[in-house]
Design a protein around this motif. Structure first.
Motif, PDB file in Angstrom:
ATOM      1  N   VAL A 126       0.845  -1.201   0.000  1.00 60.69           N
ATOM      2  CA  VAL A 126       0.000   0.000   0.000  1.00 60.69           C
ATOM      3  C   VAL A 126       0.881   1.252   0.000  1.00 60.69           C
ATOM      4  O   VAL A 126       0.660   2.184  -0.779  1.00 60.69           O
ATOM      5  CB  VAL A 126      -0.967  -0.008   1.212  1.00 60.69           C
ATOM      6  CG1 VAL A 126      -1.625   1.349   1.407  1.00 60.69           C
ATOM      7  CG2 VAL A 126      -2.003  -1.103   1.059  1.00 60.69           C
ATOM      8  N   ILE A 127       1.899   1.264   0.865  1.00 56.79           N
ATOM      9  CA  ILE A 127       2.807   2.419   0.936  1.00 56.79           C
ATOM     10  C   ILE A 127       3.573   2.570  -0.374  1.00 56.79           C
ATOM     11  O   ILE A 127       3.691   3.676  -0.925  1.00 56.79           O
ATOM     12  CB  ILE A 127       3.778   2.292   2.128  1.00 56.79           C
ATOM     13  CG1 ILE A 127       3.018   2.366   3.459  1.00 56.79           C
ATOM     14  CG2 ILE A 127       4.883   3.341   2.064  1.00 56.79           C
ATOM     15  CD1 ILE A 127       2.321   3.679   3.728  1.00 56.79           C
ATOM     16  N   ARG A 128       4.102   1.475  -0.907  1.00 50.90           N
ATOM     17  CA  ARG A 128       4.883   1.525  -2.153  1.00 50.90           C
ATOM     18  C   ARG A 128       4.057   2.131  -3.288  1.00 50.90           C
ATOM     19  O   ARG A 128       4.510   3.028  -3.992  1.00 50.90           O
ATOM     20  CB  ARG A 128       5.376   0.131  -2.532  1.00 50.90           C
ATOM     21  CG  ARG A 128       6.289   0.116  -3.746  1.00 50.90           C
ATOM     22  CD  ARG A 128       6.827  -1.279  -4.009  1.00 50.90           C
ATOM     23  NE  ARG A 128       5.827  -2.183  -4.540  1.00 50.90           N
ATOM     24  CZ  ARG A 128       5.463  -2.227  -5.827  1.00 50.90           C
ATOM     25  NH1 ARG A 128       6.035  -1.441  -6.699  1.00 50.90           N
ATOM     26  NH2 ARG A 128       4.539  -3.072  -6.222  1.00 50.90           N
ATOM     27  N   HIS A 129       2.837   1.632  -3.446  1.00 55.56           N
ATOM     28  CA  HIS A 129       1.971   2.160  -4.504  1.00 55.56           C
ATOM     29  C   HIS A 129       1.622   3.634  -4.270  1.00 55.56           C
ATOM     30  O   HIS A 129       1.586   4.422  -5.212  1.00 55.56           O
ATOM     31  CB  HIS A 129       0.699   1.322  -4.645  1.00 55.56           C
ATOM     32  CG  HIS A 129       0.942  -0.016  -5.252  1.00 55.56           C
ATOM     33  ND1 HIS A 129       1.293  -0.193  -6.570  1.00 55.56           N
ATOM     34  CD2 HIS A 129       0.924  -1.250  -4.704  1.00 55.56           C
ATOM     35  CE1 HIS A 129       1.470  -1.471  -6.815  1.00 55.56           C
ATOM     36  NE2 HIS A 129       1.257  -2.144  -5.695  1.00 55.56           N
ATOM     37  N   GLY A 140      11.672   3.811  -3.059  1.00 50.47           N
ATOM     38  CA  GLY A 140      11.757   3.170  -1.745  1.00 50.47           C
ATOM     39  C   GLY A 140      13.094   3.285  -1.052  1.00 50.47           C
ATOM     40  O   GLY A 140      13.322   2.615  -0.055  1.00 50.47           O
ATOM     41  N   GLU A 141      14.001   4.153  -1.545  1.00 50.34           N
ATOM     42  CA  GLU A 141      15.337   4.219  -0.935  1.00 50.34           C
ATOM     43  C   GLU A 141      15.319   4.753   0.488  1.00 50.34           C
ATOM     44  O   GLU A 141      16.264   4.561   1.228  1.00 50.34           O
ATOM     45  CB  GLU A 141      16.291   5.056  -1.793  1.00 50.34           C
ATOM     46  CG  GLU A 141      16.030   6.551  -1.784  1.00 50.34           C
ATOM     47  CD  GLU A 141      15.002   6.988  -2.810  1.00 50.34           C
ATOM     48  OE1 GLU A 141      14.620   8.165  -2.787  1.00 50.34           O
ATOM     49  OE2 GLU A 141      14.551   6.166  -3.628  1.00 50.34           O
ATOM     50  N   ALA A 150      21.565   0.833   6.051  1.00 48.21           N
ATOM     51  CA  ALA A 150      20.894   2.063   6.491  1.00 48.21           C
ATOM     52  C   ALA A 150      20.729   3.027   5.328  1.00 48.21           C
ATOM     53  O   ALA A 150      21.576   3.099   4.441  1.00 48.21           O
ATOM     54  CB  ALA A 150      21.694   2.714   7.612  1.00 48.21           C
ATOM     55  N   THR A 151      19.651   3.753   5.331  1.00 46.19           N
ATOM     56  CA  THR A 151      19.394   4.746   4.289  1.00 46.19           C
ATOM     57  C   THR A 151      20.136   6.047   4.581  1.00 46.19           C
ATOM     58  O   THR A 151      20.383   6.388   5.736  1.00 46.19           O
ATOM     59  CB  THR A 151      17.876   5.033   4.170  1.00 46.19           C
ATOM     60  OG1 THR A 151      17.680   6.015   3.164  1.00 46.19           O
ATOM     61  CG2 THR A 151      17.290   5.533   5.476  1.00 46.19           C
ATOM     62  N   TYR A 157      11.549   6.408   6.285  1.00 43.22           N
ATOM     63  CA  TYR A 157      10.339   5.851   6.902  1.00 43.22           C
ATOM     64  C   TYR A 157      10.559   4.396   7.238  1.00 43.22           C
ATOM     65  O   TYR A 157      11.443   3.727   6.710  1.00 43.22           O
ATOM     66  CB  TYR A 157       9.134   6.019   5.973  1.00 43.22           C
ATOM     67  CG  TYR A 157       9.248   5.282   4.653  1.00 43.22           C
ATOM     68  CD1 TYR A 157       8.748   3.988   4.505  1.00 43.22           C
ATOM     69  CD2 TYR A 157       9.860   5.864   3.557  1.00 43.22           C
ATOM     70  CE1 TYR A 157       8.859   3.306   3.302  1.00 43.22           C
ATOM     71  CE2 TYR A 157       9.965   5.197   2.354  1.00 43.22           C
ATOM     72  CZ  TYR A 157       9.466   3.917   2.232  1.00 43.22           C
ATOM     73  OH  TYR A 157       9.576   3.245   1.054  1.00 43.22           O
ATOM     74  N   ARG A 158       9.739   3.919   8.154  1.00 48.45           N
ATOM     75  CA  ARG A 158       9.745   2.503   8.506  1.00 48.45           C
ATOM     76  C   ARG A 158       8.307   2.037   8.656  1.00 48.45           C
ATOM     77  O   ARG A 158       7.433   2.780   9.108  1.00 48.45           O
ATOM     78  CB  ARG A 158      10.579   2.236   9.752  1.00 48.45           C
ATOM     79  CG  ARG A 158      10.153   2.993  10.963  1.00 48.45           C
ATOM     80  CD  ARG A 158      11.103   2.809  12.121  1.00 48.45           C
ATOM     81  NE  ARG A 158      10.667   3.662  13.217  1.00 48.45           N
ATOM     82  CZ  ARG A 158      11.382   3.966  14.243  1.00 48.45           C
ATOM     83  NH1 ARG A 158      12.588   3.488  14.361  1.00 48.45           N
ATOM     84  NH2 ARG A 158      10.907   4.737  15.198  1.00 48.45           N
ATOM     85  N   ILE A 159       8.104   0.806   8.242  1.00 54.64           N
ATOM     86  CA  ILE A 159       6.777   0.195   8.297  1.00 54.64           C
ATOM     87  C   ILE A 159       6.872  -0.979   9.249  1.00 54.64           C
ATOM     88  O   ILE A 159       7.693  -1.876   9.061  1.00 54.64           O
ATOM     89  CB  ILE A 159       6.336  -0.280   6.894  1.00 54.64           C
ATOM     90  CG1 ILE A 159       6.305   0.907   5.927  1.00 54.64           C
ATOM     91  CG2 ILE A 159       4.990  -0.981   6.973  1.00 54.64           C
ATOM     92  CD1 ILE A 159       6.220   0.498   4.478  1.00 54.64           C
TER      93      ILE A 159
END
Length: 190
Positions: A126-129, A140-141, A150-151, A157-159
């Motif tokens: 859902v988040i990706r879309h 999504g990086e 680590a980004t 963000y974290r899910i």
């Protein structure tokens, strides 16, 4: 097991309850799915998070209420998600009268070994879309997850199942102006 747990919330004099569906016995009959378990953020996820001089981190969190009850399971799962108690005959719909009937889960049950992986997968999709449909699209990086390095993103963000956390690196002046307001990623996710 199917039971209610009080939430200390009332509608008039009647306490609302959270429905609990415990499907631990089903686990003996199912193989564990790998799914997105490996993407769950770990406790050490903020260890490599570095702030520069004069920077602060603003963290906002979205908690999706009743997340496990929002997404319907495929009907071919229903025969495996029944509760071990027959419905009284007077409550059985007319078209099924005379047949033994039980209630069954139509959404992800608690205690089921694959519920966590499925919920994590659904929320990430859902988040990706949502992020890809933003203008301009967001890749999504910035996702913080334990199976990736680590980004370096300034807005990450974290899910974690039903939670969506956004961590923004800002200078103190900007942070003071935007504190308490949702950032772009939070608005997109909503």
């Amino acid at each position: 097991g199917l039971f209610g747990v009080g939430k200390n919330e009332f509608v008039g004099a009647v306490e609302t309850q959270r429905l609990i569906m415990n499907f631990i016995p089903l686990n003996d009959n199912c193989r564990p799915l790998d799914s997105d378990i490996s993407t769950l953020p770990g406790v050490s996820g903020l260890s490599p998070f570095v702030l520069g001089e004069g920077e602060v981190a603003l963290i906002s969190s979205e908690d999706i209420k009743c997340f496990f009850y929002l997404f319907a399971l495929p009907p071919n799962w229903f025969p495996f998600l029944g509760f071990n108690k027959l419905i009284p005959a007077e409550l059985v719909p007319e078209e099924w009268r005379g047949k033994p009937c039980v209630l069954h889960a139509r959404v992800l049950p608690m205690g089921f070994r694959n519920s966590v992986g499925i919920a994590q997968h659904v929320h990430r999709q859902v988040i990706r879309h949502s992020l890809l449909e933003a203008q301009p699209p967001v890749a999504g990086e910035g996702e913080m997850r334990k199976d990736r390095p680590a980004t370096c993103s300034r807005e990450s963000y974290r899910i974690y199942l039903d939670n969506f956390d956004v961590i923004r690196k800002l200078d103190t002046a900007t942070a003071e102006q935007v504190e308490g307001q949702p950032g772009l990623l939070s608005l997109i996710a909503r």
